[in-house]
Design a protein around this motif. Structure first.
Motif, PDB file in Angstrom:
ATOM      1  N   ARG A  98      44.557  34.275  38.986  1.00  0.00           N
ATOM      2  CA  ARG A  98      44.307  35.518  39.718  1.00  0.00           C
ATOM      3  C   ARG A  98      43.644  35.218  41.052  1.00  0.00           C
ATOM      4  N   HIS A 113      46.602  40.619  38.702  1.00  0.00           N
ATOM      5  CA  HIS A 113      46.223  39.795  37.555  1.00  0.00           C
ATOM      6  C   HIS A 113      47.097  38.550  37.522  1.00  0.00           C
ATOM      7  N   THR A 115      48.770  37.528  35.120  1.00  0.00           N
ATOM      8  CA  THR A 115      50.019  37.850  34.428  1.00  0.00           C
ATOM      9  C   THR A 115      51.085  38.357  35.401  1.00  0.00           C
ATOM     10  N   TYR A 150      44.330  38.962  26.313  1.00  0.00           N
ATOM     11  CA  TYR A 150      44.772  38.601  27.659  1.00  0.00           C
ATOM     12  C   TYR A 150      45.324  37.180  27.721  1.00  0.00           C
ATOM     13  N   LYS A 154      49.115  36.195  28.958  1.00  0.00           N
ATOM     14  CA  LYS A 154      49.481  35.145  29.910  1.00  0.00           C
ATOM     15  C   LYS A 154      50.609  34.281  29.356  1.00  0.00           C
TER      16      LYS A 154
END
Length: 271
Positions: A98, A113, A115, A150, A154
Protein backbone atom coordinates in the motif's frame (compact mmCIF):
# COMPACT_ATOMS: atom_id res chain seq x y z
CA UNK A 1 17.61 -26.89 5.01
CA UNK A 2 18.13 -24.35 2.27
CA UNK A 3 16.03 -21.21 2.63
CA UNK A 4 16.28 -17.97 0.65
CA UNK A 5 18.09 -15.06 2.26
CA UNK A 6 17.63 -11.71 0.57
CA UNK A 7 18.43 -8.12 1.41
CA UNK A 8 16.66 -4.79 1.13
CA UNK A 9 18.58 -1.78 -0.18
CA UNK A 10 17.83 1.74 -1.36
CA UNK A 11 19.06 3.11 -4.67
CA UNK A 12 21.43 6.06 -4.73
CA UNK A 13 20.47 9.31 -6.41
CA UNK A 14 22.66 8.89 -9.48
CA UNK A 15 24.06 6.03 -11.58
CA UNK A 16 27.59 6.99 -10.56
CA UNK A 17 26.66 6.78 -6.87
CA UNK A 18 25.01 3.40 -7.48
CA UNK A 19 28.17 2.10 -9.12
CA UNK A 20 30.33 3.30 -6.24
CA UNK A 21 28.04 1.79 -3.60
CA UNK A 22 27.81 -1.56 -5.39
CA UNK A 23 31.61 -1.68 -5.62
CA UNK A 24 31.94 -1.10 -1.87
CA UNK A 25 29.22 -3.60 -0.95
CA UNK A 26 30.32 -6.37 -3.32
CA UNK A 27 26.72 -6.91 -4.34
CA UNK A 28 26.70 -8.74 -7.66
CA UNK A 29 30.29 -9.94 -7.29
CA UNK A 30 31.34 -11.37 -3.91
CA UNK A 31 27.81 -10.98 -2.50
CA UNK A 32 24.99 -12.84 -4.22
CA UNK A 33 21.83 -13.01 -2.08
CA UNK A 34 18.78 -14.99 -3.18
CA UNK A 35 17.03 -11.73 -4.02
CA UNK A 36 17.24 -7.97 -3.50
CA UNK A 37 14.30 -5.70 -2.75
CA UNK A 38 14.75 -2.06 -3.66
CA UNK A 39 12.81 0.57 -1.73
CA UNK A 40 11.08 3.41 -3.54
CA UNK A 41 11.50 6.57 -1.51
CA UNK A 42 9.15 8.55 -3.79
CA UNK A 43 6.14 6.43 -2.84
CA UNK A 44 5.67 5.53 -6.48
CA UNK A 45 5.15 9.12 -7.56
CA UNK A 46 8.37 9.52 -9.59
CA UNK A 47 10.31 7.02 -11.68
CA UNK A 48 13.67 8.12 -10.30
CA UNK A 49 16.68 7.53 -12.60
CA UNK A 50 18.84 6.24 -9.75
CA UNK A 51 16.18 3.69 -8.74
CA UNK A 52 15.76 2.35 -12.25
CA UNK A 53 19.53 2.31 -12.76
CA UNK A 54 20.00 0.17 -9.63
CA UNK A 55 17.44 -2.32 -10.92
CA UNK A 56 19.21 -2.45 -14.27
CA UNK A 57 22.64 -2.97 -12.72
CA UNK A 58 21.46 -5.86 -10.55
CA UNK A 59 19.47 -7.61 -13.26
CA UNK A 60 22.51 -7.31 -15.55
CA UNK A 61 24.54 -9.43 -13.12
CA UNK A 62 21.68 -11.91 -12.64
CA UNK A 63 20.66 -10.88 -9.14
CA UNK A 64 16.90 -11.53 -8.73
CA UNK A 65 15.29 -8.16 -8.03
CA UNK A 66 11.99 -7.50 -6.25
CA UNK A 67 11.30 -3.79 -6.68
CA UNK A 68 8.81 -2.20 -4.31
CA UNK A 69 5.57 -1.17 -5.97
CA UNK A 70 3.39 1.04 -3.79
CA UNK A 71 -0.16 2.05 -4.59
CA UNK A 72 -1.32 4.83 -2.27
CA UNK A 73 0.03 7.69 -4.39
CA UNK A 74 0.08 5.88 -7.71
CA UNK A 75 -2.02 6.46 -10.85
CA UNK A 76 -2.83 3.91 -13.58
CA UNK A 77 -0.65 5.85 -16.02
CA UNK A 78 2.25 6.03 -13.61
CA UNK A 79 1.93 2.34 -12.78
CA UNK A 80 1.92 1.41 -16.48
CA UNK A 81 5.04 3.48 -17.13
CA UNK A 82 6.86 1.97 -14.15
CA UNK A 83 5.95 -1.62 -14.96
CA UNK A 84 6.82 -1.22 -18.64
CA UNK A 85 10.26 0.14 -17.73
CA UNK A 86 10.90 -2.70 -15.27
CA UNK A 87 9.57 -5.37 -17.62
CA UNK A 88 11.97 -4.14 -20.29
CA UNK A 89 14.79 -4.88 -17.82
CA UNK A 90 13.53 -8.41 -17.27
CA UNK A 91 11.83 -7.86 -13.90
CA UNK A 92 8.99 -10.29 -13.27
CA UNK A 93 8.70 -10.28 -9.48
CA UNK A 94 7.41 -7.46 -7.31
CA UNK A 95 6.82 -6.69 -3.66
CA UNK A 96 3.40 -5.02 -3.71
CA UNK A 97 2.60 -2.58 -0.89
CA UNK A 98 0.00 0.00 0.00
CA UNK A 99 2.76 2.40 0.99
CA UNK A 100 3.18 4.69 3.99
CA UNK A 101 0.93 7.67 4.41
CA UNK A 102 2.66 11.01 3.95
CA UNK A 103 1.85 14.23 5.76
CA UNK A 104 0.29 16.84 3.46
CA UNK A 105 0.02 14.35 0.58
CA UNK A 106 -3.36 13.25 -0.67
CA UNK A 107 -3.63 9.65 -1.97
CA UNK A 108 -4.74 9.36 -5.58
CA UNK A 109 -7.60 7.02 -4.70
CA UNK A 110 -6.79 4.51 -7.45
CA UNK A 111 -5.04 1.94 -5.26
CA UNK A 112 -6.00 2.69 -1.64
CA UNK A 113 -5.07 -0.83 -0.48
CA UNK A 114 -2.42 -3.34 -1.45
CA UNK A 115 -5.21 -5.63 -2.69
CA UNK A 116 -6.21 -3.04 -5.31
CA UNK A 117 -2.68 -2.89 -6.68
CA UNK A 118 -2.33 -6.68 -6.53
CA UNK A 119 -5.48 -7.14 -8.62
CA UNK A 120 -4.21 -4.69 -11.23
CA UNK A 121 -0.85 -6.45 -11.53
CA UNK A 122 -2.26 -9.97 -11.27
CA UNK A 123 -3.88 -9.52 -14.68
CA UNK A 124 -0.45 -10.13 -16.22
CA UNK A 125 0.35 -13.84 -15.81
CA UNK A 126 4.09 -13.20 -16.21
CA UNK A 127 4.37 -11.60 -12.79
CA UNK A 128 5.09 -13.18 -9.41
CA UNK A 129 3.73 -10.96 -6.66
CA UNK A 130 4.53 -10.70 -2.98
CA UNK A 131 2.71 -8.79 -0.25
CA UNK A 132 3.48 -7.54 3.23
CA UNK A 133 2.53 -9.16 6.53
CA UNK A 134 3.09 -8.41 10.21
CA UNK A 135 3.75 -11.25 12.72
CA UNK A 136 2.63 -8.95 15.56
CA UNK A 137 -0.55 -7.85 13.69
CA UNK A 138 -0.75 -4.67 11.66
CA UNK A 139 -1.42 -1.64 13.90
CA UNK A 140 -4.61 -0.96 11.91
CA UNK A 141 -6.00 -4.46 12.57
CA UNK A 142 -8.00 -4.56 15.80
CA UNK A 143 -8.07 -8.38 16.02
CA UNK A 144 -6.31 -11.40 14.61
CA UNK A 145 -9.50 -12.25 12.78
CA UNK A 146 -9.28 -8.94 10.94
CA UNK A 147 -5.58 -9.43 10.26
CA UNK A 148 -6.06 -12.88 8.77
CA UNK A 149 -9.05 -11.68 6.73
CA UNK A 150 -6.91 -9.07 5.00
CA UNK A 151 -3.98 -11.44 4.54
CA UNK A 152 -6.33 -13.90 2.84
CA UNK A 153 -7.66 -11.06 0.68
CA UNK A 154 -4.10 -10.30 -0.45
CA UNK A 155 -3.54 -13.93 -1.41
CA UNK A 156 -6.86 -14.07 -3.26
CA UNK A 157 -5.92 -10.84 -5.06
CA UNK A 158 -2.73 -12.40 -6.39
CA UNK A 159 -0.05 -12.48 -3.67
CA UNK A 160 2.00 -15.64 -4.07
CA UNK A 161 4.31 -15.09 -1.11
CA UNK A 162 4.45 -12.91 2.02
CA UNK A 163 7.30 -10.73 3.27
CA UNK A 164 6.96 -9.71 6.90
CA UNK A 165 7.72 -6.68 8.94
CA UNK A 166 10.65 -7.25 11.30
CA UNK A 167 9.85 -8.86 14.63
CA UNK A 168 12.17 -9.32 17.60
CA UNK A 169 10.05 -11.95 19.38
CA UNK A 170 10.86 -15.40 18.02
CA UNK A 171 8.03 -17.01 20.00
CA UNK A 172 5.57 -14.58 18.40
CA UNK A 173 6.95 -15.51 14.99
CA UNK A 174 6.36 -19.22 15.62
CA UNK A 175 2.83 -18.48 16.85
CA UNK A 176 2.14 -16.37 13.75
CA UNK A 177 3.33 -19.13 11.43
CA UNK A 178 0.98 -21.52 13.24
CA UNK A 179 -1.88 -19.05 12.74
CA UNK A 180 -1.20 -18.99 9.01
CA UNK A 181 -1.23 -22.77 8.88
CA UNK A 182 -4.46 -22.97 10.87
CA UNK A 183 -6.04 -20.43 8.51
CA UNK A 184 -4.82 -22.50 5.53
CA UNK A 185 -2.79 -19.60 4.19
CA UNK A 186 -0.21 -21.85 2.62
CA UNK A 187 2.07 -19.49 0.74
CA UNK A 188 5.85 -19.13 1.16
CA UNK A 189 6.89 -16.77 3.94
CA UNK A 190 9.95 -14.54 4.11
CA UNK A 191 10.56 -12.93 7.51
CA UNK A 192 12.11 -9.49 7.92
CA UNK A 193 15.20 -9.11 10.10
CA UNK A 194 16.33 -5.65 11.21
CA UNK A 195 19.75 -5.44 12.88
CA UNK A 196 19.49 -2.90 15.71
CA UNK A 197 22.83 -1.20 15.14
CA UNK A 198 22.35 2.02 17.14
CA UNK A 199 20.10 3.60 19.74
CA UNK A 200 18.58 5.69 16.95
CA UNK A 201 17.78 2.48 15.09
CA UNK A 202 15.90 1.16 18.14
CA UNK A 203 13.71 4.27 18.17
CA UNK A 204 13.30 4.06 14.40
CA UNK A 205 12.28 0.39 14.63
CA UNK A 206 9.42 1.22 16.98
CA UNK A 207 8.29 4.08 14.76
CA UNK A 208 8.40 2.02 11.57
CA UNK A 209 6.70 -1.05 13.03
CA UNK A 210 4.09 0.73 15.12
CA UNK A 211 4.89 -1.65 17.99
CA UNK A 212 6.96 -1.25 21.13
CA UNK A 213 10.07 -3.39 21.43
CA UNK A 214 10.01 -6.29 23.94
CA UNK A 215 10.87 -4.89 27.42
CA UNK A 216 13.61 -7.49 27.98
CA UNK A 217 15.25 -6.43 24.73
CA UNK A 218 15.08 -2.77 25.69
CA UNK A 219 16.78 -3.56 29.01
CA UNK A 220 19.56 -5.49 27.26
CA UNK A 221 20.32 -2.57 24.98
CA UNK A 222 20.11 -0.12 27.89
CA UNK A 223 22.89 -2.10 29.58
CA UNK A 224 25.24 -1.52 26.64
CA UNK A 225 27.82 1.08 27.72
CA UNK A 226 28.20 2.84 24.36
CA UNK A 227 27.15 2.87 20.71
CA UNK A 228 29.88 0.41 19.75
CA UNK A 229 28.48 -2.11 22.22
CA UNK A 230 24.94 -1.47 20.97
CA UNK A 231 26.01 -2.18 17.41
CA UNK A 232 27.87 -5.37 18.32
CA UNK A 233 24.95 -6.66 20.39
CA UNK A 234 22.42 -5.80 17.67
CA UNK A 235 24.43 -7.66 15.04
CA UNK A 236 24.73 -10.71 17.31
CA UNK A 237 20.95 -10.71 17.74
CA UNK A 238 20.40 -10.45 13.99
CA UNK A 239 22.80 -13.30 13.33
CA UNK A 240 21.02 -15.48 15.90
CA UNK A 241 17.61 -14.66 14.45
CA UNK A 242 18.69 -15.49 10.91
CA UNK A 243 19.91 -18.89 12.10
CA UNK A 244 16.67 -19.42 14.02
CA UNK A 245 14.55 -18.61 10.97
CA UNK A 246 16.59 -20.98 8.85
CA UNK A 247 15.77 -23.72 11.34
CA UNK A 248 12.08 -22.89 10.94
CA UNK A 249 12.41 -23.29 7.18
CA UNK A 250 11.27 -19.77 6.29
CA UNK A 251 13.05 -17.22 4.15
CA UNK A 252 14.90 -14.18 5.47
CA UNK A 253 14.67 -10.56 4.32
CA UNK A 254 17.49 -8.50 5.84
CA UNK A 255 16.92 -4.77 6.15
CA UNK A 256 20.37 -3.30 5.51
CA UNK A 257 19.77 0.47 5.31
CA UNK A 258 22.70 0.32 2.87
CA UNK A 259 25.12 -0.35 5.74
CA UNK A 260 28.10 -1.76 3.85
CA UNK A 261 29.98 -2.82 6.99
CA UNK A 262 26.92 -4.71 8.22
CA UNK A 263 26.56 -6.45 4.87
CA UNK A 264 30.19 -7.57 4.99
CA UNK A 265 29.81 -8.86 8.55
CA UNK A 266 26.74 -10.93 7.65
CA UNK A 267 27.92 -11.93 4.14
CA UNK A 268 28.46 -15.58 5.05
CA UNK A 269 24.82 -15.84 6.18
CA UNK A 270 23.50 -13.99 3.12
CA UNK A 271 25.36 -15.90 0.40
Amino acid sequence: MSVPVGIEISAQATPAANQAWLARSGLGTTLRPAFVTITDRTGGQVLAPGWLDMVERLTAVRIPVLPHLTGLYQTPGGLKQRVQALTALGVRRYLVLRGDRKVNHRPTGYYPHATDLLRALHRDPRFTLGAAADPLRHPESATWGTELFYLRAKVQAGAQFLVTQFCFDDDALVTWLARLQAAQLQVPVIVGVLPLTSRDRLRQAERLAGHTLPPALVRQFAACPDESAVRAFGIRLARAQINFLRQQGVGVHLYTFNDVELIHILKALIN
